[in-house]
Design a protein around this motif. Structure first.
Motif, short mmCIF file in Angstrom:
data_model
loop_
_atom_site.label_atom_id
_atom_site.label_comp_id
_atom_site.label_asym_id
_atom_site.label_seq_id
_atom_site.Cartn_x
_atom_site.Cartn_y
_atom_site.Cartn_z
N PRO A 250 -4.76 16.23 -10.92
CA PRO A 250 -4.00 15.45 -11.90
C PRO A 250 -3.03 14.43 -11.28
O PRO A 250 -2.54 13.57 -11.99
N HIS A 251 -2.77 14.55 -9.95
CA HIS A 251 -1.64 13.78 -9.41
C HIS A 251 -1.74 12.27 -9.68
O HIS A 251 -0.82 11.68 -10.25
N HIS A 252 -2.83 11.66 -9.31
CA HIS A 252 -2.91 10.20 -9.47
C HIS A 252 -3.10 9.78 -10.93
O HIS A 252 -2.59 8.74 -11.35
N ASN B 203 -1.75 11.20 -13.37
CA ASN B 203 -0.41 11.29 -13.94
C ASN B 203 0.49 10.17 -13.43
O ASN B 203 1.32 9.64 -14.17
N GLU B 204 0.31 9.80 -12.17
CA GLU B 204 1.08 8.65 -11.65
C GLU B 204 0.73 7.38 -12.44
O GLU B 204 1.61 6.60 -12.80
N VAL B 205 -0.57 7.19 -12.72
CA VAL B 205 -0.99 6.01 -13.49
C VAL B 205 -0.30 6.03 -14.85
O VAL B 205 0.28 5.02 -15.30
N GLU C 157 7.70 11.76 -8.59
CA GLU C 157 8.27 11.39 -7.29
C GLU C 157 7.57 10.14 -6.75
O GLU C 157 8.21 9.18 -6.34
N CYS C 158 6.23 10.18 -6.75
CA CYS C 158 5.49 9.06 -6.16
C CYS C 158 5.62 7.80 -7.01
O CYS C 158 5.75 6.70 -6.46
N SER C 159 5.58 7.95 -8.34
CA SER C 159 5.73 6.77 -9.20
C SER C 159 7.07 6.08 -8.92
O SER C 159 7.14 4.85 -8.81
N MET D 81 0.85 -1.20 0.00
CA MET D 81 0.00 0.00 0.00
C MET D 81 0.88 1.24 0.00
O MET D 81 1.87 1.32 0.74
N TYR D 82 0.49 2.21 -0.82
CA TYR D 82 1.22 3.49 -0.90
C TYR D 82 0.24 4.62 -0.64
O TYR D 82 -0.84 4.66 -1.23
N LEU D 83 0.64 5.51 0.26
CA LEU D 83 -0.19 6.69 0.55
C LEU D 83 0.63 7.94 0.26
O LEU D 83 1.76 8.07 0.73
N CYS D 84 0.04 8.85 -0.51
CA CYS D 84 0.73 10.11 -0.79
C CYS D 84 0.81 10.91 0.51
O CYS D 84 -0.21 11.22 1.11
N GLY D 85 2.02 11.20 0.90
CA GLY D 85 2.23 11.90 2.17
C GLY D 85 2.30 13.41 1.97
O GLY D 85 1.99 13.93 0.90
#
Ligand code: AMP
Ligand code: ZN
Length: 459
Positions: free
Chosen positions: A232-234, A236-238, A207-209, A26-30
């Motif tokens: 857009p964050h998630h 764009n991560e996808v 960063e998150c990817s 599990m990953y949570l954007c901090g």
């Protein structure tokens, strides 16, 4: 009941099945660490901490929550305060860990920092360029959104409509307005790292990817964050992760918490209504704040007002009041499991209002029970439920003795007296006495007379 979670990608509640039997990633954007966390920022930390606790009961969980410690807002804070960037981020990382700890948030297994993963980001960006999903232009690297067919799927946006509707001033180096930055140049006075595209710094999304891939692998089970991050964050991560990994899905379940508002208004610096956890934990027990955050379902909006904390405090009065004075056998306590109906509520997409209702039902049953064995077993079950929620871990006596409130307002006191009166009517003397003790600890003396109860503040 098996765990069901609402997945934003599928737009519905689905059965949770991990990729690898027995294991979950599990990953949570901090947080972006340029100021103290506000009560809205605490919501994802607390609700996904609860999910982590729930998952750990059945699976071997690896949970990562990052720190975004390179960002234009951090650079701006450094300029404004005249402090070095590293000093600012170190200070707010420490404060975040302490403040969330005060709310009972357990440390995730991994807390990666963006600045420690620049090499991984450069590598992922290079892969995206090599595979034709990204391009370099004027020392920037941009993701070419038109190259990814599924762009917009998570947030249910149509790329063509988005492009047609784009009114923003488009940077001249972009092929299309929706293309987003993977890397940008840094002038000498800003943080920067050498890269094939010159000295620069990463965009936020990459960063998150990169951190998720490094610590959890190319495909993860659960990715979580606040609702505002869906686009857009998630999205764009996808796009980045899927394209870098040959089309392999990035996350199997996307979870998003709803937003917290203050008195029906968005929290904002300009309105001066930002509640910082750092301040709140000085005058409120952390578990009161935690319970308040868990009192609404995580996907629903949560409106915070003056009465929110007081309501949570009273709920804890009821819960601690029920177990007060019961000397539970150690073994019984260790072996106790939370009640089935409580577990079923949490397994139903973390239905915390229902789970709390089950805890109150149990407290009521406990208050009525006469048989000592039954009382012990009910109390042990209630404490097991509390443990999973991250609540009720202190001693009941301490709860009532601490009066751990700031100054109680007259309205608060009247409310507590009414609650005590109701408890006495229901013959719930444990609760009634607990409330009297709490008032006493807060310096409030009460006198029961023929014409009702009066109170006064002791000198
Ligand atoms: P930030 O530091 O702004 O990136 O935010 C950290 C986390 O807090 C993200 O998951 C955001 O979605 C979440 N968040 C920010 N504001 C709120 C709010 N008012 N209510 C709920 N979650 C929020
Ligand atoms: Zn993120």
């Amino acid at each position: 009941m098996a765990l069901h979670l609402h997945d934003t990608m599928r737009g519905k509640k689905v059965l949770f099945e991990p990729l690898v039997a027995g294991k979950v990633t599990m990953y949570l954007c901090g947080p972006t660490v340029y100021n103290y966390a506000h009560i809205g920022n605490a919501r994802p930390a607390v609700v996904f901490d609860l999910l982590a606790r729930l998952l750990r009961r059945s699976y071997e969980l690896t949970f990562a929550r990052n720190f975004t410690d390179v960002d234009d807002k951090i650079n701006a804070a450094a300029i404004e305060t005249g402090k070095p960037i590293g000093e600012i981020t170190a200070h707010y990382i420490r404060a975040y860990v302490d403040d969330m700890g005060a709310l009972g948030v357990q440390s995730p297994d991994i807390e990666p920092r963006a600045t420690e993963h620049i090499a991984e980001m450069v590598e992922m960006i290079t892969t995206l360029i090599d595979k034709g999903f990204a391009y370099e232009a004027e020392s920037h690297v941009l993701f070419d959104v038109a190259s990814f067919d599924d762009y917009g799927k998570l947030s249910r946006r149509d790329l063509r409509q988005m492009l047609a509707g784009a009114r923003v001033e488009v940077a001249p180096y972009k092929r299309a307005p929706g293309d987003f930055v993977l890397w940008k140049p840094s002038p000498p006075e800003l943080p920067g790292w050498d890269s094939p595209w010159g000295r620069g710094r990463p965009g936020w999304h990459i960063e998150c990817s990169a951190m998720a891939e490094k610590h959890l692998g190319p495909t993860i089970d659960i990715h979580a964050g606040g609702q505002d991050l869906v686009f857009p964050h998630h999205e764009n991560e996808v796009a980045q992760s899927t394209c870098a990994h040959g089309g392999e899905p990035f996350a199997h379940y996307w979870l998003h918490n709803g937003f917290l508002s203050i008195d029906s208004t968005k929290m904002s610096k300009s309105l001066g209504n930002v509640l910082l956890v750092h301040d709140m934990v000085r005058t409120n027990p952390g578990e009161v704040i935690r319970l308040a955050l868990l009192s609404a379902h995580y996907r629903q909006p949560l409106d915070w007002s003056d009465s929110t904390l007081e309501a949570a405090r009273r709920m804890l009065d009821r819960l601690y009041g029920a177990v007060r004075g019961i000397d539970i056998d150690t073994q019984l306590r260790q072996d106790a499991a939370p009640p089935k109906a409580f577990m079923a509520a949490l397994e139903d997409d973390l239905n915390t209002p229902k789970a709390l209702a089950e805890m109150f039902a149990l407290a009521k049953k406990l208050n009525k029970a006469k048989d000592e064995t039954e009382r012990q077993s009910l109390a042990a079950g209630l404490l097991a439920a509390g443990e999973l929620m991250g609540l009720m871990q202190g001693e009941a006596e301490d709860w009532f003795a601490s009066g751990a409130d700031g100054e109680l307002s007259g309205e608060d006191i009247d409310g507590l007296l009414q609650e005590r009166e109701d408890a006495r009517m229901n013959k719930d003397f444990v609760l009634a006495d607990g409330i009297r003790d709490r008032l006493a600890a807060a310096g409030i003396t009460i006198e029961d007379g023929a014409d009702g109860t009066r109170w006064r503040r002791s000198a």
